[in-house]
Design an enzyme around this catalytic site. Structure first.
Site, PDB file in Angstrom:
ATOM      1  N   LYS A  22       4.076  -3.346  -2.606  1.00 38.60           N
ATOM      2  CA  LYS A  22       4.506  -1.961  -2.858  1.00 38.60           C
ATOM      3  C   LYS A  22       3.583  -0.978  -2.142  1.00 38.60           C
ATOM      4  O   LYS A  22       4.043  -0.108  -1.401  1.00 38.60           O
ATOM      5  CB  LYS A  22       4.474  -1.673  -4.367  1.00 38.60           C
ATOM      6  N   ASN A  23       2.276  -1.118  -2.368  1.00 33.77           N
ATOM      7  CA  ASN A  23       1.364  -0.081  -1.872  1.00 33.77           C
ATOM      8  C   ASN A  23       1.192  -0.115  -0.361  1.00 33.77           C
ATOM      9  O   ASN A  23       0.594   0.787   0.212  1.00 33.77           O
ATOM     10  CB  ASN A  23       0.008  -0.176  -2.589  1.00 33.77           C
ATOM     11  N   CYS A 116       1.910   7.638 -11.522  1.00 27.52           N
ATOM     12  CA  CYS A 116       1.455   7.378 -12.891  1.00 27.52           C
ATOM     13  C   CYS A 116       0.329   8.335 -13.287  1.00 27.52           C
ATOM     14  O   CYS A 116      -0.545   8.638 -12.473  1.00 27.52           O
ATOM     15  CB  CYS A 116       0.933   5.941 -12.997  1.00 27.52           C
ATOM     16  N   ARG A 121      -6.490  12.023 -10.086  1.00 26.43           N
ATOM     17  CA  ARG A 121      -5.918  11.674  -8.793  1.00 26.43           C
ATOM     18  C   ARG A 121      -5.828  12.858  -7.818  1.00 26.43           C
ATOM     19  O   ARG A 121      -4.748  13.212  -7.339  1.00 26.43           O
ATOM     20  CB  ARG A 121      -4.550  11.001  -8.973  1.00 26.43           C
ATOM     21  N   ASP A 304      -5.841  -2.071 -10.424  1.00 25.78           N
ATOM     22  CA  ASP A 304      -4.423  -2.332 -10.717  1.00 25.78           C
ATOM     23  C   ASP A 304      -4.207  -3.638 -11.484  1.00 25.78           C
ATOM     24  O   ASP A 304      -3.113  -3.881 -11.987  1.00 25.78           O
ATOM     25  CB  ASP A 304      -3.599  -2.366  -9.417  1.00 25.78           C
ATOM     26  N   ARG A 397       9.365   0.517 -11.061  1.00 26.20           N
ATOM     27  CA  ARG A 397       8.890   1.225  -9.857  1.00 26.20           C
ATOM     28  C   ARG A 397       8.091   0.283  -8.961  1.00 26.20           C
ATOM     29  O   ARG A 397       8.000   0.507  -7.751  1.00 26.20           O
ATOM     30  CB  ARG A 397       7.967   2.385 -10.248  1.00 26.20           C
TER      31      ARG A 397
HETATM   32  N1  EPU Z   1     -10.009  10.241  -5.042  1.00 21.73           N
HETATM   33  C1  EPU Z   1     -10.592  11.478  -4.917  1.00 21.73           C
HETATM   34  N2  EPU Z   1     -10.111  12.316  -3.959  1.00 21.73           N
HETATM   35  C2  EPU Z   1      -9.101  11.979  -3.126  1.00 21.73           C
HETATM   36  C3  EPU Z   1      -8.504  10.707  -3.255  1.00 21.73           C
HETATM   37  C4  EPU Z   1      -8.987   9.857  -4.241  1.00 21.73           C
HETATM   38  O1  EPU Z   1     -11.503  11.826  -5.649  1.00 21.73           O
HETATM   39  O2  EPU Z   1      -8.718  12.788  -2.266  1.00 21.73           O
HETATM   40  C5  EPU Z   1     -10.482   9.325  -6.081  1.00 21.73           C
HETATM   41  C6  EPU Z   1      -9.403   9.080  -7.139  1.00 21.73           C
HETATM   42  O3  EPU Z   1      -9.405  10.069  -8.135  1.00 21.73           O
HETATM   43  C7  EPU Z   1      -9.780   7.726  -7.676  1.00 21.73           C
HETATM   44  C8  EPU Z   1     -10.386   7.022  -6.459  1.00 21.73           C
HETATM   45  O4  EPU Z   1     -10.709   8.062  -5.524  1.00 21.73           O
HETATM   46  O5  EPU Z   1     -10.773   7.862  -8.649  1.00 21.73           O
HETATM   47  C9  EPU Z   1      -9.498   6.021  -5.782  1.00 21.73           C
HETATM   48  O6  EPU Z   1      -8.284   6.615  -5.435  1.00 21.73           O
HETATM   49  P1  EPU Z   1      -7.438   6.155  -4.187  1.00 21.73           P
HETATM   50  O7  EPU Z   1      -7.212   7.335  -3.320  1.00 21.73           O
HETATM   51  O8  EPU Z   1      -8.038   4.939  -3.587  1.00 21.73           O
HETATM   52  O9  EPU Z   1      -6.086   5.776  -4.874  1.00 21.73           O
HETATM   53  P2  EPU Z   1      -4.650   6.130  -4.388  1.00 21.73           P
HETATM   54  O10 EPU Z   1      -4.574   6.053  -2.913  1.00 21.73           O
HETATM   55  O11 EPU Z   1      -4.173   7.351  -5.063  1.00 21.73           O
HETATM   56  C10 EPU Z   1      -3.826   3.654  -4.331  1.00 21.73           C
HETATM   57  C11 EPU Z   1      -2.721   2.903  -4.993  1.00 21.73           C
HETATM   58  C12 EPU Z   1      -3.043   2.747  -6.465  1.00 21.73           C
HETATM   59  C13 EPU Z   1      -4.367   2.006  -6.600  1.00 21.73           C
HETATM   60  C14 EPU Z   1      -5.467   2.748  -5.819  1.00 21.73           C
HETATM   61  C15 EPU Z   1      -6.788   2.002  -5.821  1.00 21.73           C
HETATM   62  C16 EPU Z   1      -0.816   3.616  -3.717  1.00 21.73           C
HETATM   63  C17 EPU Z   1       0.437   4.396  -3.645  1.00 21.73           C
HETATM   64  N3  EPU Z   1      -1.496   3.664  -4.854  1.00 21.73           N
HETATM   65  O12 EPU Z   1      -3.865   4.911  -4.992  1.00 21.73           O
HETATM   66  O13 EPU Z   1      -2.014   1.951  -7.000  1.00 21.73           O
HETATM   67  O14 EPU Z   1      -4.736   1.974  -7.952  1.00 21.73           O
HETATM   68  O15 EPU Z   1      -5.050   2.941  -4.450  1.00 21.73           O
HETATM   69  O16 EPU Z   1      -6.635   0.739  -5.302  1.00 21.73           O
HETATM   70  O17 EPU Z   1      -1.174   2.924  -2.785  1.00 21.73           O
HETATM   71  C18 EPU Z   1      -0.629   1.116  -8.680  1.00 21.73           C
HETATM   72  O18 EPU Z   1      -0.079   0.437  -7.795  1.00 21.73           O
HETATM   73  O19 EPU Z   1      -0.420   0.946  -9.906  1.00 21.73           O
HETATM   74  C19 EPU Z   1      -1.573   2.147  -8.286  1.00 21.73           C
HETATM   75  C20 EPU Z   1      -1.963   3.112  -9.106  1.00 21.73           C
END
Ligand code: EPU
Length: 417
Positions: A22-23, A116, A121, A304, A397
């Site tokens: 998915k991701n 979610c 985030r 995750d 999802r």
């Molecule tokens: N963060 C910041 N600022 C930013 C971006 C992130 O402070 O601009 C912080 C977030 O608040 C969090 C940490 O960095 O504490 C990690 O966030 P990351 O950006 O890595 O997460 P994401 O890209 O929003 C993706 C996956 C998530 C998965 C995370 C970590 C997607 C669409 N989502 O999220 O997947 O948990 O990486 O591996 O790729 C899931 O599949 O259930 C899911 C939530």
């Protein structure tokens, strides 16, 4: 709203095949519009996040066909329209249109992404990256307008190795002038997948999978055919199920090294795993002992899989500890797990102690979020009696045909409207 109903405590045998990640898919689809050609993505999971991206593409005039585990995307007649908020708010990954549209048109207008509610985030690092490349970001009430006269490569240091920010900056930088260096980049397999896809379209990206990614901007990208990497979180979820209920249950089509942080922990607890080139098999569950888990960025233990691991920990003898370091709100599954008979304490929304071993009993519970929902499914599978999980749209999802896959290996599970 649909519900999943499970009669628990049945052993599971046979094979569960893992689909595309998915991701990764949710990033590859927006990335595909960076070329003005036709892209064919294969091994695409059949999940509702993908349908939401299809709707966004259609709203932008992209010729898109979503079929049996493939999506074909022809962006030759695309228009850079505003993405309607009701579409972008359906999923977190809509934010990849920020990087892709900015990279392609030097202008993008859209709202704050959905997803979610597992923490704050923020997307400050994505925006900081765009600004470093020369873009101007304006925000009003969650509506973003990001524009640039031109994008020029620069050195970008990420305060935290964010998956989303790393991918979004790659998307904005592939067509920029000069060289972009992302330092403290995320190293998840999804980053490698997106970089390989972009390179196959003609981009020049090196270092993906390490903390330093270099992108040399190119003038143009061309169409390609690409297959999405297997979903390591789906794989991990079913390996946990196998550890609890497997009677010769084989999880196939995965890349075992991508879930080593999980399998090593399961082995530490006493699970006997047969790990092959592209499968993990559990012949028979056993008597497990408590373990401690701390979520980390890749290759550490993935946040995750933290929630799906909780039911496993209720079956371990002794006190297991979880430390959640990535999100502020990822224990929403715990109250319902306790309602089913587990003994768990949560501290500061960051630490959990699981006192095992407990026997769970079926109850009416709720899927609060995607992985929390998967956790409740596993609780239902190991509980005595009937568990009803409401709000399962969250689960659908991200897990393709979770009910069908579990039924095929002997679970007594059904979905009702
Ligand atoms: N963060 C910041 N600022 C930013 C971006 C992130 O402070 O601009 C912080 C977030 O608040 C969090 C940490 O960095 O504490 C990690 O966030 P990351 O950006 O890595 O997460 P994401 O890209 O929003 C993706 C996956 C998530 C998965 C995370 C970590 C997607 C669409 N989502 O999220 O997947 O948990 O990486 O591996 O790729 C899931 O599949 O259930 C899911 C939530």
């Amino acid at each position: 709203m649909s519900s999943i109903v499970i009669e628990g405590n049945h052993k599971l045998s046979g094979e569960i095949a893992i689909g595309g990640a998915k991701n990764s898919a949710v990033a590859l689809i927006p990335a595909a519009i960076l070329c003005g050609d036709k892209v064919l993505l294969k091994n695409v999971p059949n999940i509702s996040d993908i349908y939401a991206l299809e709707e966004i593409l259609s709203s932008l005039g992209v010729d898109v066909e979503l079929g049996d585990h493939f999506i074909s995307i022809d962006s030759s007649d695309m228009i850079n329209d505003v993405i309607p908020c009701e579409l972008s708010s359906k999923l977190r990954a809509s934010y990849y249109f920020m990087g892709a549209l900015l990279g392609k048109y030097k202008k993008v207008k859209m709202c704050f992404p959905g997803g979610c509610s597992i923490g704050q985030r923020p997307i400050n690092l994505h925006l900081k990256g765009f600004e470093k490349l020369g873009a101007h970001v304006e925000e009003e009430d969650g509506n973003f307008t990001i524009t640039a006269d031109k994008l020029i490569g620069d050195d970008i240091f990420l305060d935290v190795p964010s998956v989303g920010a790393t991918i979004n900056i790659m998307l904005a930088a592939v067509l920029a002038g000069g060289k972009t260096v992302i330092d403290n980049a995320a190293m998840e397999p999804e980053i490698v997948d997106v970089a390989e896809f972009l390179n196959q379209m003609g981009a020049q990206i090196s270092g993906a999978g390490t903390p330093k990614i270099e992108i040399i901007g190119v003038e143009k990208l061309h169409g390609t055919t690409y297959s999405v990497v297997p979903d390591r979180i789906e794989a991990g979820t079913y390996v946990i199920v196998a550890s609890l209920l497997g009677k010769n249950l084989k999880v196939t089509g995965l890349i075992p090294s991508h879930i080593e942080s999980l399998t090593s922990k399961l082995e530490e607890a006493g699970v006997k795993l047969d790990i092959g080139k592209n499968y993990v098999r559990v012949s028979r569950g056993g008597n497990y002992k408590a373990i401690d888990v701390k979520t980390m960025v890749y290759p550490g233990f993935p946040t995750d899989l933290q929630q799906p691991l909780v039911p496993f920990l209720t079956k371990c003898h002794g006190i297991s500890h979880i430390e959640e370091t990535i999100y502020e709100n990822r224990f929403m599954n715990i109250p319902d797990t306790v309602k089913m008979g587990a003994s768990i304490e949560v501290f500061d929304n960051q630490y959990a102690s699981i006192y095992g071993k407990s026997d769970l009993v079926g109850k009416v519970v709720v899927a609060t979020d995607l992985r929390g929902g998967a956790s409740m499914v596993i609780c239902g599978l190991i509980a005595d009696g009937i568990t009803t999980i409401n709000n399962v749209e969250h689960i659908l999802r991200g897990y393709e045909d979770i009910v069908g896959k579990l039924r095929k290996v002997g679970a007594h599970i059904k979905i009702v409207d």
